[in-house]
Design a protein around this motif. Sequence first.
Motif, mmCIF file in Angstrom:
data_model
loop_
_atom_site.group_PDB
_atom_site.id
_atom_site.type_symbol
_atom_site.label_atom_id
_atom_site.label_comp_id
_atom_site.label_asym_id
_atom_site.label_seq_id
_atom_site.Cartn_x
_atom_site.Cartn_y
_atom_site.Cartn_z
ATOM 1 N N LYS A 159 133.818 3.408 -67.410
ATOM 2 C CA LYS A 159 133.638 2.663 -66.165
ATOM 3 C C LYS A 159 132.732 1.466 -66.396
ATOM 4 N N ARG A 160 133.097 0.333 -65.850
ATOM 5 C CA ARG A 160 132.239 -0.846 -65.888
ATOM 6 C C ARG A 160 131.234 -0.758 -64.745
ATOM 7 N N PRO A 161 129.936 -0.957 -65.025
ATOM 8 C CA PRO A 161 128.932 -0.814 -63.955
ATOM 9 C C PRO A 161 129.085 -1.870 -62.869
ATOM 10 N N GLU A 162 128.986 -1.426 -61.626
ATOM 11 C CA GLU A 162 129.053 -2.313 -60.461
ATOM 12 C C GLU A 162 127.839 -2.062 -59.580
ATOM 13 N N PRO A 163 127.061 -3.077 -59.268
ATOM 14 C CA PRO A 163 125.841 -2.861 -58.465
ATOM 15 C C PRO A 163 126.159 -2.554 -57.012
ATOM 16 N N VAL A 164 125.216 -1.914 -56.363
ATOM 17 C CA VAL A 164 125.344 -1.636 -54.932
ATOM 18 C C VAL A 164 125.178 -2.942 -54.165
ATOM 19 N N ALA A 165 126.138 -3.234 -53.300
ATOM 20 C CA ALA A 165 126.128 -4.502 -52.577
ATOM 21 C C ALA A 165 125.115 -4.479 -51.437
ATOM 22 N N GLU A 166 124.756 -5.662 -50.979
ATOM 23 C CA GLU A 166 123.815 -5.772 -49.859
ATOM 24 C C GLU A 166 124.406 -5.227 -48.571
ATOM 25 N N THR A 167 125.714 -5.289 -48.458
ATOM 26 C CA THR A 167 126.390 -4.830 -47.237
ATOM 27 C C THR A 167 126.896 -3.401 -47.351
ATOM 28 N N ARG A 172 124.240 7.345 -49.177
ATOM 29 C CA ARG A 172 123.454 7.662 -50.369
ATOM 30 C C ARG A 172 122.919 6.426 -51.068
ATOM 31 N N TRP A 173 123.712 5.366 -51.101
ATOM 32 C CA TRP A 173 123.376 4.245 -51.972
ATOM 33 C C TRP A 173 122.926 2.990 -51.233
ATOM 34 N N LYS A 174 123.010 2.950 -49.923
ATOM 35 C CA LYS A 174 122.636 1.726 -49.222
ATOM 36 C C LYS A 174 121.137 1.439 -49.291
ATOM 37 N N PHE A 176 119.449 1.522 -52.100
ATOM 38 C CA PHE A 176 119.133 1.043 -53.450
ATOM 39 C C PHE A 176 120.048 -0.130 -53.787
ATOM 40 N N LYS A 177 119.664 -1.309 -53.334
ATOM 41 C CA LYS A 177 120.448 -2.511 -53.611
ATOM 42 C C LYS A 177 120.346 -2.872 -55.093
ATOM 43 N N ASN A 178 121.450 -3.379 -55.642
ATOM 44 C CA ASN A 178 121.564 -3.780 -57.049
ATOM 45 C C ASN A 178 121.432 -2.607 -58.017
ATOM 46 N N CYS A 179 121.579 -1.399 -57.545
ATOM 47 C CA CYS A 179 121.538 -0.239 -58.421
ATOM 48 C C CYS A 179 122.908 -0.071 -59.086
ATOM 49 N N LEU A 180 122.897 0.229 -60.377
ATOM 50 C CA LEU A 180 124.136 0.364 -61.143
ATOM 51 C C LEU A 180 124.636 1.795 -61.231
ATOM 52 N N GLY A 181 123.763 2.771 -60.973
ATOM 53 C CA GLY A 181 124.167 4.166 -61.075
ATOM 54 C C GLY A 181 122.980 5.049 -61.395
ATOM 55 N N LEU A 212 123.001 12.244 -73.552
ATOM 56 C CA LEU A 212 122.621 11.293 -72.518
ATOM 57 C C LEU A 212 123.877 10.798 -71.811
ATOM 58 N N GLY A 213 123.872 10.900 -70.486
ATOM 59 C CA GLY A 213 125.007 10.445 -69.693
ATOM 60 C C GLY A 213 124.573 9.459 -68.622
ATOM 61 N N VAL A 214 125.329 8.387 -68.476
ATOM 62 C CA VAL A 214 125.090 7.373 -67.447
ATOM 63 C C VAL A 214 126.364 7.248 -66.635
ATOM 64 N N CYS A 215 126.270 7.385 -65.323
ATOM 65 C CA CYS A 215 127.460 7.358 -64.472
ATOM 66 C C CYS A 215 127.277 6.360 -63.341
ATOM 67 N N SER A 216 128.376 5.988 -62.736
ATOM 68 C CA SER A 216 128.389 5.044 -61.620
ATOM 69 C C SER A 216 128.247 5.784 -60.300
#
Length: 393
Positions: A159-167, A172-174, A176-181, A212-216
């Motif tokens: 998966k390609r990382p996508e940041p949390v949008a301002e809108t 859960r994720w609203k 943490f803006k600009n969070c990648l996962g 080590l695991g990194v997820c979106s």
Amino acid sequence: MALGDEMEFSFVLALIMNFQCLNELTMLLVSLCVLLIRHIQTTRPNRRRVALDHYGRARVMEVNFLKIVHISDTACIENTRMDRRCFHKLCELVKTVGKLEPTAHMGVEEMVVIFLHILTHDVKKRIIKRQFMRSGETISRQFSNVLLAVLRCHHVLLKRPEPVAETSTDERWKWFKNCLGALDGTHIKVNPLQANKPRYRTRKGDIATNVLGVCSQDGQFIFVLPGWEGSAADSRVLRDAISRPHGLRVPKGYYYLCDAGYMNGEGFLTPYRGQRYHLTEWRQGPQPRTPQEFFNMKHSSARNVIERCFGMLKGCWAIVRSKSFYPVKTQCRIITACCLLHNHIRREMTIDPLEADDVNMQQFEQTHSRYCLSFIHIMVEGSQQSQKRCNHT
């Protein structure tokens, strides 16, 4: 009797004896030929019988393959953890991107079925050999070929990382803006050499590797690093992942969520220490009383996605739940392949049967998020009014 008559009689007698020896010799040769022909007929079947054996074996293999994959989606999921549509897309992917080619006696679909069946049920080759009617050498060779083909598809399946949008409106994720996962580590049992077992021993006594695991945000793996010993600390594994030439990269201004086992620095956001953090503490205890506890609750709710990823990974593939009989190098490749297949299932299957348990957790968070937010606002307003009163007095 004259001397001439005696010589003639001896000559005739010698001829008769030679003739009898020739008859016996001939009979002996005939008997040997008959025995040789019977031996050849009993030990070497004819071409027609060989053709019939190959035909019957091919029919049995075809029937077994149809039972595993093509009979229904339920049977396909039970044996490969994918429905038929997802399975055929994986076969097409390993053929086009992974460069997996069929052989004269085995197609790509059968290779992939054998590979997925071993990962799903963690069965040994002698069981697969009986089920698919293949030799052990063929099973081992095709398993390695499919494993390498899946690893070649990593640039497509990761998966390609996508940041949390301002809108963002996700509960859960609203926050943490600009969070990648999120990222975390987990232990998976391996089978190292006897001399290396002390280094792979975890604090619980298991012989495992630290992965080590990194997820979106949607539960797909972005980066996976297996191979470190079980005794290694999580922060050390993360430091190695960042320092690798093709390792984990965090763009400036973005970050990942991680637990208190990591350091709070640029690109990595950890919770407040000394405060309640885990979701079980919020379910069984009172609601947050301070902004720090509210932040920890939201942080735990969002970061829990990596825990769910590891749970679905081990629940889906039995080969990562128990100690495998493969070498450590091969086992690390298998772990990476399982993560890639996890992403493929998340993309292609609309409903994952292993995600049924997450519905209750989401309902709990949605029902309590509004209450917690209003509670924090009341606390802030109360503190401001008390501060005004103190200034007035």
